[in-house]
Design a protein around this motif. Structure first.
Motif, PDB file in Angstrom:
ATOM      1  N   GLY A 195       0.826  -1.207   0.000  1.00  0.00           N
ATOM      2  CA  GLY A 195       0.000   0.000   0.000  1.00  0.00           C
ATOM      3  C   GLY A 195       0.853   1.248   0.000  1.00  0.00           C
ATOM      4  O   GLY A 195       1.995   1.253  -0.430  1.00  0.00           O
ATOM      5  N   GLY A 196       0.290   2.305   0.471  1.00  0.00           N
ATOM      6  CA  GLY A 196       1.014   3.570   0.489  1.00  0.00           C
ATOM      7  C   GLY A 196       0.564   4.471  -0.643  1.00  0.00           C
ATOM      8  O   GLY A 196      -0.050   4.033  -1.614  1.00  0.00           O
ATOM      9  N   ALA A 197       0.894   5.752  -0.509  1.00  0.00           N
ATOM     10  CA  ALA A 197       0.425   6.753  -1.459  1.00  0.00           C
ATOM     11  C   ALA A 197       1.120   6.661  -2.817  1.00  0.00           C
ATOM     12  O   ALA A 197       0.528   6.966  -3.836  1.00  0.00           O
ATOM     13  N   ASP A 198       2.374   6.243  -2.866  1.00  0.00           N
ATOM     14  CA  ASP A 198       3.144   6.228  -4.109  1.00  0.00           C
ATOM     15  C   ASP A 198       3.971   4.944  -4.190  1.00  0.00           C
ATOM     16  O   ASP A 198       5.190   4.964  -4.092  1.00  0.00           O
ATOM     17  N   PRO A 199       3.303   3.803  -4.377  1.00  0.00           N
ATOM     18  CA  PRO A 199       4.012   2.527  -4.273  1.00  0.00           C
ATOM     19  C   PRO A 199       5.113   2.319  -5.316  1.00  0.00           C
ATOM     20  O   PRO A 199       6.059   1.584  -5.070  1.00  0.00           O
ATOM     21  N   PHE A 200       5.024   2.976  -6.480  1.00  0.00           N
ATOM     22  CA  PHE A 200       6.051   2.811  -7.518  1.00  0.00           C
ATOM     23  C   PHE A 200       7.064   3.951  -7.523  1.00  0.00           C
ATOM     24  O   PHE A 200       8.007   3.940  -8.305  1.00  0.00           O
ATOM     25  N   GLY A 201       6.857   4.957  -6.683  1.00  0.00           N
ATOM     26  CA  GLY A 201       7.792   6.067  -6.598  1.00  0.00           C
ATOM     27  C   GLY A 201       7.802   6.958  -7.828  1.00  0.00           C
ATOM     28  O   GLY A 201       8.833   7.543  -8.153  1.00  0.00           O
ATOM     29  N   VAL A 202       6.652   7.069  -8.510  1.00  0.00           N
ATOM     30  CA  VAL A 202       6.610   7.863  -9.746  1.00  0.00           C
ATOM     31  C   VAL A 202       5.584   8.999  -9.698  1.00  0.00           C
ATOM     32  O   VAL A 202       5.405   9.698 -10.691  1.00  0.00           O
ATOM     33  N   ASP A 203       4.938   9.212  -8.573  1.00  0.00           N
ATOM     34  CA  ASP A 203       3.913  10.255  -8.506  1.00  0.00           C
ATOM     35  C   ASP A 203       4.476  11.640  -8.812  1.00  0.00           C
ATOM     36  O   ASP A 203       3.780  12.486  -9.371  1.00  0.00           O
ATOM     37  N   ALA A 204       5.735  11.888  -8.466  1.00  0.00           N
ATOM     38  CA  ALA A 204       6.340  13.200  -8.720  1.00  0.00           C
ATOM     39  C   ALA A 204       6.387  13.519 -10.212  1.00  0.00           C
ATOM     40  O   ALA A 204       6.458  14.686 -10.593  1.00  0.00           O
ATOM     41  N   ALA A 205       6.328  12.490 -11.069  1.00  0.00           N
ATOM     42  CA  ALA A 205       6.326  12.715 -12.521  1.00  0.00           C
ATOM     43  C   ALA A 205       5.023  13.369 -12.974  1.00  0.00           C
ATOM     44  O   ALA A 205       4.963  13.950 -14.057  1.00  0.00           O
ATOM     45  N   GLY A 206       3.964  13.282 -12.156  1.00  0.00           N
ATOM     46  CA  GLY A 206       2.710  13.934 -12.456  1.00  0.00           C
ATOM     47  C   GLY A 206       1.982  13.367 -13.665  1.00  0.00           C
ATOM     48  O   GLY A 206       1.261  14.092 -14.349  1.00  0.00           O
ATOM     49  N   VAL A 210       4.636  11.260 -24.738  1.00  0.00           N
ATOM     50  CA  VAL A 210       3.462  10.472 -24.360  1.00  0.00           C
ATOM     51  C   VAL A 210       2.274  11.410 -24.211  1.00  0.00           C
ATOM     52  O   VAL A 210       2.431  12.603 -23.952  1.00  0.00           O
ATOM     53  N   GLU A 211       1.084  10.871 -24.381  1.00  0.00           N
ATOM     54  CA  GLU A 211      -0.130  11.661 -24.224  1.00  0.00           C
ATOM     55  C   GLU A 211      -0.521  11.733 -22.749  1.00  0.00           C
ATOM     56  O   GLU A 211      -0.210  10.838 -21.969  1.00  0.00           O
ATOM     57  N   GLN A 212      -1.212  12.814 -22.445  1.00  0.00           N
ATOM     58  CA  GLN A 212      -1.767  13.027 -21.126  1.00  0.00           C
ATOM     59  C   GLN A 212      -3.145  13.638 -21.286  1.00  0.00           C
ATOM     60  O   GLN A 212      -3.489  14.144 -22.358  1.00  0.00           O
ATOM     61  N   PRO A 213      -3.975  13.599 -20.238  1.00  0.00           N
ATOM     62  CA  PRO A 213      -5.322  14.164 -20.345  1.00  0.00           C
ATOM     63  C   PRO A 213      -5.289  15.628 -20.804  1.00  0.00           C
ATOM     64  O   PRO A 213      -4.300  16.335 -20.582  1.00  0.00           O
ATOM     65  N   GLY A 214      -6.375  16.044 -21.435  1.00  0.00           N
ATOM     66  CA  GLY A 214      -6.480  17.422 -21.914  1.00  0.00           C
ATOM     67  C   GLY A 214      -5.744  17.644 -23.219  1.00  0.00           C
ATOM     68  O   GLY A 214      -5.291  18.755 -23.487  1.00  0.00           O
ATOM     69  N   ASP A 215      -5.582  16.583 -24.010  1.00  0.00           N
ATOM     70  CA  ASP A 215      -4.894  16.675 -25.303  1.00  0.00           C
ATOM     71  C   ASP A 215      -3.462  17.185 -25.177  1.00  0.00           C
ATOM     72  O   ASP A 215      -2.934  17.815 -26.092  1.00  0.00           O
ATOM     73  N   ARG A 216      -2.843  16.921 -24.040  1.00  0.00           N
ATOM     74  CA  ARG A 216      -1.439  17.313 -23.847  1.00  0.00           C
ATOM     75  C   ARG A 216      -0.516  16.199 -24.307  1.00  0.00           C
ATOM     76  O   ARG A 216      -0.824  15.025 -24.159  1.00  0.00           O
ATOM     77  N   VAL A 217       0.627  16.595 -24.850  1.00  0.00           N
ATOM     78  CA  VAL A 217       1.699  15.663 -25.179  1.00  0.00           C
ATOM     79  C   VAL A 217       2.921  16.144 -24.411  1.00  0.00           C
ATOM     80  O   VAL A 217       3.298  17.316 -24.512  1.00  0.00           O
ATOM     81  N   VAL A 218       3.512  15.246 -23.604  1.00  0.00           N
ATOM     82  CA  VAL A 218       4.621  15.633 -22.739  1.00  0.00           C
ATOM     83  C   VAL A 218       5.800  14.687 -22.941  1.00  0.00           C
ATOM     84  O   VAL A 218       5.633  13.541 -23.386  1.00  0.00           O
ATOM     85  N   ALA A 219       6.977  15.180 -22.612  1.00  0.00           N
ATOM     86  CA  ALA A 219       8.170  14.335 -22.639  1.00  0.00           C
ATOM     87  C   ALA A 219       8.150  13.430 -21.406  1.00  0.00           C
ATOM     88  O   ALA A 219       7.914  13.895 -20.287  1.00  0.00           O
ATOM     89  N   MET A 220       8.376  12.139 -21.617  1.00  0.00           N
ATOM     90  CA  MET A 220       8.422  11.178 -20.515  1.00  0.00           C
ATOM     91  C   MET A 220       9.609  11.499 -19.620  1.00  0.00           C
ATOM     92  O   MET A 220      10.751  11.489 -20.082  1.00  0.00           O
ATOM     93  N   PRO A 221       9.365  11.797 -18.327  1.00  0.00           N
ATOM     94  CA  PRO A 221      10.475  12.126 -17.435  1.00  0.00           C
ATOM     95  C   PRO A 221      11.219  10.889 -16.911  1.00  0.00           C
ATOM     96  O   PRO A 221      12.321  11.018 -16.387  1.00  0.00           O
TER      97      PRO A 221
END
Length: 178
Positions: free
Chosen positions: A29-40, A141-152
């Motif tokens: 469990g936990g809030a960020d089990p994969f440690g990637v939440d900071a990537a947003g 990669v695509e993100q919600p709101g028709d955004r395209v972002v660089a994978m961090p």
């Protein structure tokens, strides 16, 4: 965790489902089990799941999803690999290798020539030992709101067939990441 007897080699199998409960069984469990939440980022759920169990406990997981992608001027598909997890008290026993091998064996039947995953930089050496190769190109990669972002996160690929060669050129995933 009880010690897995050396005479009992871990075996991965296809899972009928993989829920938050199963994920919590592995990662606690936990809030960020994969440690990637900071990537947003917003992630896609996987459609195929593989796991290693011992004594009725799920110890490792890998998920798959077929995704559209462009590399250079060519559009194709990859098998996205994600949700790879090994219980902290079972690490160092080769379970990541076992669960990924089973998932990739299945991925070879899905059609695409390559598998692709995203990982945190500290995990790159693990995946390299398992036959994955980091990409030097920026991956969009695509993100919600028709955004395209660089994978961090670091993007890695592995061939699914002996004659598969990753093409050169910019990489664009036509979906949310997996």
């Amino acid at each position: 965790m009880p010690e897995i007897p050396s005479s009992t080699a871990p075996v991965a199998m296809r899972l009928p489902r993989y829920t938050k409960t199963e994920q919590d069984e592995i990662l606690g469990g936990g809030a960020d089990p994969f440690g990637v939440d900071a990537a947003g980022l917003t992630w896609l759920p996987k459609t195929e799941h593989f796991g290693v169990t011992y004594d009725d406990r799920l110890l490792a997981h890998a998920g798959l999803l077929r995704l559209p992608i462009a590399v250079g001027a060519a559009t194709t598909e990859v098998v996205g690999v994600g949700g790879v997890a090994v219980a902290s008290d079972a690490r160092g026993r080769g379970l990541a290798r076992v669960v990924l091998a089973a998932a990739l064996d299945h991925a070879r039947t899905m059609g695409p020539r390559h598998a692709l995953l995203f990982c945190r930089p500290p995990l790159v050496p693990l995946y390299e030992r398992l036959g994955w190769h980091p990409l030097d190109e920026e991956v969009l990669v695509e993100q919600p709101g028709d955004r395209v972002v660089a994978m961090p996160l670091r993007t890695m690929v592995t061939p699914l067939h002996d004659d598969a060669i990753w093409p050169s050129g910019p990489v664009r995933l036509f979906s949310l990441p997996m």
